[in-house]
Design a protein around this motif. Structure first.
Motif, PDB file in Angstrom:
ATOM      1  N   GLY A  36       0.838  -1.193   0.000  1.00 29.07           N
ATOM      2  CA  GLY A  36       0.000   0.000   0.000  1.00 29.07           C
ATOM      3  C   GLY A  36       0.870   1.239   0.000  1.00 29.07           C
ATOM      4  N   ALA A  37       0.850   1.981  -1.110  1.00 29.13           N
ATOM      5  CA  ALA A  37       1.716   3.156  -1.247  1.00 29.13           C
ATOM      6  C   ALA A  37       0.929   4.448  -1.061  1.00 29.13           C
ATOM      7  CB  ALA A  37       2.412   3.133  -2.610  1.00 29.13           C
ATOM      8  N   GLY A  38      -0.103   4.403  -0.228  1.00 32.31           N
ATOM      9  CA  GLY A  38      -0.883   5.604   0.065  1.00 32.31           C
ATOM     10  C   GLY A  38      -0.225   6.439   1.147  1.00 32.31           C
ATOM     11  N   LYS A  39      -1.023   7.302   1.777  1.00 29.52           N
ATOM     12  CA  LYS A  39      -0.499   8.216   2.809  1.00 29.52           C
ATOM     13  C   LYS A  39       0.176   7.470   3.953  1.00 29.52           C
ATOM     14  CE  LYS A  39      -3.366  12.338   2.570  1.00 29.52           C
ATOM     15  NZ  LYS A  39      -4.417  13.108   3.238  1.00 29.52           N
ATOM     16  N   VAL A  40      -0.469   6.422   4.445  1.00 28.85           N
ATOM     17  CA  VAL A  40       0.077   5.691   5.593  1.00 28.85           C
ATOM     18  C   VAL A  40       1.373   4.974   5.206  1.00 28.85           C
ATOM     19  CG1 VAL A  40      -0.364   3.880   7.286  1.00 28.85           C
ATOM     20  CG2 VAL A  40      -2.181   5.457   6.665  1.00 28.85           C
ATOM     21  N   GLY A  41       1.411   4.359   4.029  1.00 33.36           N
ATOM     22  CA  GLY A  41       2.619   3.700   3.559  1.00 33.36           C
ATOM     23  C   GLY A  41       3.777   4.670   3.430  1.00 33.36           C
ATOM     24  N   LYS A  42       3.493   5.844   2.873  1.00 34.77           N
ATOM     25  CA  LYS A  42       4.537   6.865   2.724  1.00 34.77           C
ATOM     26  C   LYS A  42       5.000   7.381   4.087  1.00 34.77           C
ATOM     27  CE  LYS A  42       2.962   8.249  -1.821  1.00 34.77           C
ATOM     28  NZ  LYS A  42       2.182   9.213  -2.610  1.00 34.77           N
ATOM     29  N   ALA A  43       4.074   7.516   5.028  1.00 33.23           N
ATOM     30  CA  ALA A  43       4.437   7.949   6.381  1.00 33.23           C
ATOM     31  C   ALA A  43       5.350   6.913   7.035  1.00 33.23           C
ATOM     32  CB  ALA A  43       3.189   8.182   7.225  1.00 33.23           C
ATOM     33  N   LEU A  44       5.078   5.625   6.815  1.00 30.78           N
ATOM     34  CA  LEU A  44       5.947   4.568   7.350  1.00 30.78           C
ATOM     35  C   LEU A  44       7.338   4.649   6.729  1.00 30.78           C
ATOM     36  CD1 LEU A  44       3.604   1.464   7.534  1.00 30.78           C
ATOM     37  CD2 LEU A  44       4.937   2.414   9.405  1.00 30.78           C
ATOM     38  N   LEU A  45       7.394   4.878   5.429  1.00 32.09           N
ATOM     39  CA  LEU A  45       8.684   5.010   4.749  1.00 32.09           C
ATOM     40  C   LEU A  45       9.493   6.145   5.378  1.00 32.09           C
ATOM     41  CD1 LEU A  45      10.721   4.425   2.469  1.00 32.09           C
ATOM     42  CD2 LEU A  45       9.386   5.989   1.031  1.00 32.09           C
ATOM     43  N   GLU A  46       8.860   7.287   5.583  1.00 33.96           N
ATOM     44  CA  GLU A  46       9.545   8.429   6.193  1.00 33.96           C
ATOM     45  C   GLU A  46      10.020   8.091   7.609  1.00 33.96           C
ATOM     46  OE1 GLU A  46       6.935  11.794   5.944  1.00 33.96           O
ATOM     47  OE2 GLU A  46       6.898  11.713   3.743  1.00 33.96           O
ATOM     48  N   TYR A  47       9.190   7.359   8.358  1.00 34.57           N
ATOM     49  CA  TYR A  47       9.556   6.963   9.718  1.00 34.57           C
ATOM     50  C   TYR A  47      10.816   6.092   9.706  1.00 34.57           C
ATOM     51  CZ  TYR A  47       9.304   5.121  14.438  1.00 34.57           C
ATOM     52  OH  TYR A  47       9.613   4.774  15.722  1.00 34.57           O
ATOM     53  N   TYR A  48      10.829   5.073   8.839  1.00 39.64           N
ATOM     54  CA  TYR A  48      11.992   4.187   8.768  1.00 39.64           C
ATOM     55  C   TYR A  48      13.223   4.913   8.240  1.00 39.64           C
ATOM     56  CZ  TYR A  48       9.571  -0.028  10.164  1.00 39.64           C
ATOM     57  OH  TYR A  48       8.897  -0.970  10.892  1.00 39.64           O
ATOM     58  N   GLU A  49      13.040   5.903   7.371  1.00 43.05           N
ATOM     59  CA  GLU A  49      14.182   6.688   6.898  1.00 43.05           C
ATOM     60  C   GLU A  49      14.778   7.520   8.031  1.00 43.05           C
ATOM     61  OE1 GLU A  49      12.498   8.762   3.544  1.00 43.05           O
ATOM     62  OE2 GLU A  49      13.129   7.183   2.155  1.00 43.05           O
ATOM     63  N   ARG A  50      13.932   7.995   8.946  1.00 39.33           N
ATOM     64  CA  ARG A  50      14.414   8.758  10.105  1.00 39.33           C
ATOM     65  C   ARG A  50      14.998   7.849  11.185  1.00 39.33           C
ATOM     66  NH1 ARG A  50       9.432  11.259   9.547  1.00 39.33           N
ATOM     67  NH2 ARG A  50       8.722  10.350  11.489  1.00 39.33           N
TER      68      ARG A  50
END
Length: 168
Positions: A36-50
């Motif tokens: 799922g590459a929606g808002k929540v998926g993108k937010a998770l990506l940003e979290y793991y990048e941080r």
């Protein structure tokens, strides 16, 4: 002499296996795939990048094959087993809408079959569009939509005192 070299060799083999197994368990080496590459998926990506010490997002699965920005779509939900094997995925985080129960069940089943740890984001963010709290009551998840200011004792006391003082 042959006996001692065999013992040393088996000890070395054991140590190598121990190091490899430990490194696989190390979160830095943990490969995460997000469905799922929606808002929540993108937010998770940003979290793991941080927080890279928690693991690395290797990409997304989505019903659409094209991503935007830093979102790498590796395939659709149907491509999971192939991607999990090719990329040695450790964890699958499912962020699709909760009403898509059939897709969620299929993804969980495929992940477990592939030896990948599945997680499902309780995606209430899009449903409520406001702050909420998640509570567990006897193993049942309960979503509190909002906190009433009078839930706390002190505000409730002052409200009651005000009501009594000015009720006459």
């Amino acid at each position: 002499s042959d006996w001692s070299s065999d013992v040393c060799s088996s000890d070395l083999t054991f140590l190598i296996h121990l190091v490899i197994n430990r490194s696989r368990q190390n979160p830095l080496n943990r490969k995460i795939l997000i469905a799922g590459a929606g808002k929540v998926g993108k937010a998770l990506l940003e979290y793991y990048e941080r927080h890279p010490y928690l693991g690395t997002v290797i990409g997304f699965l989505d019903s659409q094959r094209e991503g935007s920005g830093n979102v790498l779509i590796l395939g659709t939900f149907d491509d999971f087993e192939r991607i999990a094997e090719e990329r040695h995925v450790h964890e699958l985080i499912i962020t699709t809408r909760l009403n898509d129960e059939e897709t969620i069940q299929k993804m969980i089943k495929k992940a477990e079959h592939s030896g990948v740890r599945p997680s499902v984001v309780a995606n209430y963010y899009t449903m409520f569009r406001r702050n909420f709290e998640l509570e567990i009551l006897g193993g049942i998840p309960l979503v509190n939509i909002r906190e009433v200011p009078l839930d706390n004792y002190v505000p409730r006391f002052w409200k009651r005192a005000f009501d009594i003082a000015f009720s006459s």
